[in-house]
Design a protein around this motif. Structure first.
Motif: not given
Length: 94
Positions: A83-94
């Motif tokens: 989310y560029p506007a909030q500078r937030e990231v989330s993800f999962r790793t495999t």
């Protein structure tokens, strides 16, 4: 975080909780096409245009994102959300 070709997606500062990584992302060194892709994603999610989100998520998954951990190998990423506007990231790793 980089794509399958080693191009920078963004610099992240994240922590893991139950298999989900989340935190902050800096997109200042990212290609304009990357920023544009995730800006589109953010606009669709915020506008609740969920029927259109699937197509953008397919584009995101085709990046082949990898999480580079210092002094370790690259970890493949799934469910990448930026989310560029909030500078937030989330993800999962495999």
């Amino acid at each position: 975080m980089v794509d399958a070709q080693g191009n920078l997606i963004g610099m992240v500062r994240v922590s893991a909780e139950g298999g989900l990584w989340s935190g902050e992302i800096d997109l200042s060194g990212s290609a304009p096409s990357i920023v544009s892709l995730f800006t589109r994603f953010e606009q669709l999610v915020n506008g609740q245009m969920l029927s259109l989100v699937d197509a953008v998520e397919t584009e995101i998954s085709q990046l082949g994102a990898q999480f580079l951990v210092a002094d370790e190998e690259a970890l493949p990423v799934e469910d990448l959300q930026i989310y560029p506007a909030q500078r937030e990231v989330s993800f999962r790793t495999t």
